[in-house]
Enzyme design. Structure first.
Site: not given
Length: 318
Positions: A25, A57, A88-90, A228, A246-247, A255-256
């Site tokens: 990611n 991202q 955005c976790g990651n 998402n 993912e959106r 995706c985190g």
């Protein structure tokens, strides 16, 4: 040998960046003292994997104004289609490692803090991060919450939930039953600062992934602003095999915040407080803190995994 005409960069402005990823990611990350504003067209240009940098991202990090405790590290999130994202976790894990390695978390002349707080640009949501000595990074994304779905969404759903509590009785999510051209599915709708729809399926590899994912993401079906979508095959009550749509980015390898949403759904279904979420890019660990062990609502969700460097570069701003 091929050659090209020289370019005049005398008056051009450039942006330094670092490319990082969490289980594939991937992110383009740039730090500056002040907030950098970019257009949707610029983000799309940089996101092009053939003509630009290429990423899921773009993360723009900056300091807020102020001194001492009032001065905060904030990161803005843009999807590859140029739209802004809330969480955005990651990306938070990669930002945390980059800030730590670059010395931006320094609390004394002797060293940097391995535990510190960063904030999302939208909503100024605090994220507590811990950078481990082995390069693993944990982030606490806080308390999940139910999503305000569109009026046509029916409550309930057939997914067996802990204590048989459905819909509004949960403080962390809603469960709705959705009929699609490919069958009827239960969707666990929760927000980790950004919207998610978790769908339990028998086999993540045999579903019509793209078609069903895009159908459930539709802004006119369930979610006011899209979402998402995570498809989950529960290998065990502690292990979720997952694919993600993912959106604003399409299918991604990891995706985190999506892994956190899966952890929430696994808790609702099995009472699981620690889940290994296996995505195409690799595994992430999700741990929940609950009000009452095994039965209460979720207080916080912590995400742990690797945050790795790819390369550094420079792009032209104008």
């Amino acid at each position: 040998m091929a050659s090209s005409a020289p370019h005049n960069h005398a008056h051009a402005r450039f942006l330094d960046f670092t490319k990082m990823h969490g289980h594939a990611n991937d992110f383009m990350i740039s730090y500056s003292e002040e907030r950098l504003h970019v257009t949707k067209e610029t983000v799309i240009k940089w996101a092009d994997r053939r003509r630009g940098v290429g990423f899921d991202q773009l993360l723009l990090v900056h300091h807020t104004e102020g001194h001492g405790a009032d001065r905060k590290l904030v990161y803005a999130i843009y999807n590859s289609d140029g739209t802004a994202a809330e969480q955005c976790g990651n990306g938070a894990r990669c930002v945390a490692r980059l800030l730590f390695d670059a010395g931006h978390t320094k609390i004394s002349p002797e060293g940097d803090a391995r535990s510190f707080t960063i904030y999302t640009d939208i909503g100024r949501v605090p994220i507590n991060a811990v950078v481990e000595a082995d390069g693993q990074v944990s982030v606490n994304l806080g308390r999940p919450s139910p999503i305000d779905l569109l009026p046509q969404c029916g409550p309930g759903g057939a997914v067996p939930l802990l204590d048989s509590r459905l819909d509004g009785e949960w403080e962390c999510a809603r469960c709705v039953n959705v009929t699609t051209p490919w069958g009827t599915f239960d969707v666990v709708a929760t927000s980790m600062g950004n919207p998610h729809g978790v769908v339990f399926v028998e086999d993540v590899h045999t579903i019509p992934f793209k078609e069903l994912g895009e159908y459930l993401q539709n802004r006119h079906l369930l979610f006011r602003d899209g979402a998402n979508v995570e498809f989950v095959q529960a290998a065990t009550p502690q292990h979720a095999v997952t694919r993600i749509m993912e959106r604003g980015a399409g299918e991604t390898d990891c995706c985190g915040s999506g892994a956190c949403a899966v952890g929430v759904a696994m808790f609702m279904r099995y009472g699981t407080q620690q889940t290994r979420v296996s995505m195409p890019g690799g595994d992430l660990q999700v741990a929940l803190q609950v009000a009452e062990a095994g039965r209460g609502d979720i207080i916080a969700v912590t995400l742990k995994g690797p945050a790795e460097y790819c390369y550094s570069g420079r792009v032209q701003l104008d």
